[in-house]
Motif scaffolding. Sequence first.
Motif, PDB file in Angstrom:
ATOM      1  N   ILE A  11      11.363 -55.158  -0.256  1.00 25.63           N
ATOM      2  CA  ILE A  11      12.291 -56.169   0.273  1.00 25.63           C
ATOM      3  C   ILE A  11      11.536 -57.143   1.165  1.00 25.63           C
ATOM      4  O   ILE A  11      11.786 -58.353   1.136  1.00 25.63           O
ATOM      5  CB  ILE A  11      13.463 -55.496   1.004  1.00 25.63           C
ATOM      6  CG1 ILE A  11      14.354 -54.781  -0.014  1.00 25.63           C
ATOM      7  CG2 ILE A  11      14.268 -56.499   1.806  1.00 25.63           C
ATOM      8  CD1 ILE A  11      15.459 -53.945   0.587  1.00 25.63           C
ATOM      9  N   ALA A  14       9.696 -59.495  -1.102  1.00 29.46           N
ATOM     10  CA  ALA A  14      10.609 -60.489  -1.666  1.00 29.46           C
ATOM     11  C   ALA A  14      11.013 -61.511  -0.612  1.00 29.46           C
ATOM     12  O   ALA A  14      11.126 -62.709  -0.912  1.00 29.46           O
ATOM     13  CB  ALA A  14      11.843 -59.796  -2.249  1.00 29.46           C
ATOM     14  N   CYS A  46      17.351 -63.600  -6.744  1.00 24.66           N
ATOM     15  CA  CYS A  46      16.874 -62.235  -6.534  1.00 24.66           C
ATOM     16  C   CYS A  46      17.963 -61.229  -6.896  1.00 24.66           C
ATOM     17  O   CYS A  46      17.708 -60.258  -7.620  1.00 24.66           O
ATOM     18  CB  CYS A  46      16.425 -62.049  -5.093  1.00 24.66           C
ATOM     19  SG  CYS A  46      15.739 -60.414  -4.748  1.00 24.66           S
ATOM     20  N   ILE A  50      18.022 -58.471 -10.063  1.00 23.75           N
ATOM     21  CA  ILE A  50      18.286 -57.038  -9.904  1.00 23.75           C
ATOM     22  C   ILE A  50      19.443 -56.617 -10.804  1.00 23.75           C
ATOM     23  O   ILE A  50      19.381 -55.580 -11.477  1.00 23.75           O
ATOM     24  CB  ILE A  50      18.550 -56.704  -8.425  1.00 23.75           C
ATOM     25  CG1 ILE A  50      17.260 -56.877  -7.619  1.00 23.75           C
ATOM     26  CG2 ILE A  50      19.090 -55.291  -8.270  1.00 23.75           C
ATOM     27  CD1 ILE A  50      17.444 -56.787  -6.136  1.00 23.75           C
ATOM     28  N   GLN A  63      13.420 -51.725  -7.724  1.00 26.16           N
ATOM     29  CA  GLN A  63      12.042 -51.856  -7.247  1.00 26.16           C
ATOM     30  C   GLN A  63      11.211 -52.702  -8.205  1.00 26.16           C
ATOM     31  O   GLN A  63      10.446 -53.573  -7.769  1.00 26.16           O
ATOM     32  CB  GLN A  63      11.387 -50.474  -7.066  1.00 26.16           C
ATOM     33  CG  GLN A  63      11.930 -49.691  -5.914  1.00 26.16           C
ATOM     34  CD  GLN A  63      13.177 -48.890  -6.266  1.00 26.16           C
ATOM     35  OE1 GLN A  63      13.728 -48.989  -7.346  1.00 26.16           O
ATOM     36  NE2 GLN A  63      13.635 -48.097  -5.306  1.00 26.16           N
ATOM     37  N   LEU A  66      12.326 -56.336  -7.890  1.00 23.63           N
ATOM     38  CA  LEU A  66      11.856 -56.982  -6.660  1.00 23.63           C
ATOM     39  C   LEU A  66      10.395 -57.394  -6.791  1.00 23.63           C
ATOM     40  O   LEU A  66       9.996 -58.465  -6.309  1.00 23.63           O
ATOM     41  CB  LEU A  66      12.045 -56.057  -5.459  1.00 23.63           C
ATOM     42  CG  LEU A  66      13.469 -55.947  -4.931  1.00 23.63           C
ATOM     43  CD1 LEU A  66      13.568 -54.840  -3.885  1.00 23.63           C
ATOM     44  CD2 LEU A  66      13.943 -57.259  -4.358  1.00 23.63           C
ATOM     45  N   TYR A  69      10.449 -60.444  -9.073  1.00 24.36           N
ATOM     46  CA  TYR A  69      10.950 -61.603  -8.330  1.00 24.36           C
ATOM     47  C   TYR A  69       9.873 -62.162  -7.402  1.00 24.36           C
ATOM     48  O   TYR A  69       9.636 -63.375  -7.378  1.00 24.36           O
ATOM     49  CB  TYR A  69      12.190 -61.217  -7.526  1.00 24.36           C
ATOM     50  CG  TYR A  69      12.596 -62.250  -6.520  1.00 24.36           C
ATOM     51  CD1 TYR A  69      13.312 -63.368  -6.897  1.00 24.36           C
ATOM     52  CD2 TYR A  69      12.242 -62.121  -5.178  1.00 24.36           C
ATOM     53  CE1 TYR A  69      13.679 -64.336  -5.977  1.00 24.36           C
ATOM     54  CE2 TYR A  69      12.602 -63.075  -4.257  1.00 24.36           C
ATOM     55  CZ  TYR A  69      13.316 -64.182  -4.658  1.00 24.36           C
ATOM     56  OH  TYR A  69      13.660 -65.131  -3.736  1.00 24.36           O
ATOM     57  N   SER A  70       9.236 -61.289  -6.649  1.00 26.39           N
ATOM     58  CA  SER A  70       8.234 -61.737  -5.680  1.00 26.39           C
ATOM     59  C   SER A  70       7.088 -62.466  -6.360  1.00 26.39           C
ATOM     60  O   SER A  70       6.697 -63.568  -5.950  1.00 26.39           O
ATOM     61  CB  SER A  70       7.693 -60.549  -4.893  1.00 26.39           C
ATOM     62  OG  SER A  70       8.729 -59.910  -4.208  1.00 26.39           O
TER      63      SER A  70
END
Length: 128
Positions: A11, A14, A46, A50, A63, A66, A69-70
């Motif tokens: 998190i 992200a 984001c 998910i 996980q 994320l 996304y990052s």
Amino acid sequence: MLASLPLAYLILMAAAATFVFSFAMAKWIPGRKSRIVFPAVSVACCLGMILAGQLQYQHWSPQHMLVQYSFGWVGLTVGLFPSRKLMHQYAEEINRGVKREKYDVPKRYTMFAVMTVIAMSFVASLLS
């Protein structure tokens, strides 16, 4: 590998990607709206990623999504870097009230942005 990290670290990763993207876009696209819109759109993307991962046949974990996304968001930020002056120019024109029929963006800028997002997503898949 990265998906096995604790959820708090993912998190944070992200959130850092969202901050970098939002800061860059606020800098490249002047205006008050960009400081509100880009973080909100980032968080929505984001959460959408998910949710999309959960709806897939493979059931990608939050996980994994994320991590995707990052890396994807950092890839998008890097990919938009060459077109920052053009985005800034068009945003200033729009703020002054100038409307164009078409906002031309060179294909090399578009291809660079697409390729960096694809490359970063591939790296994220390998590392997660």
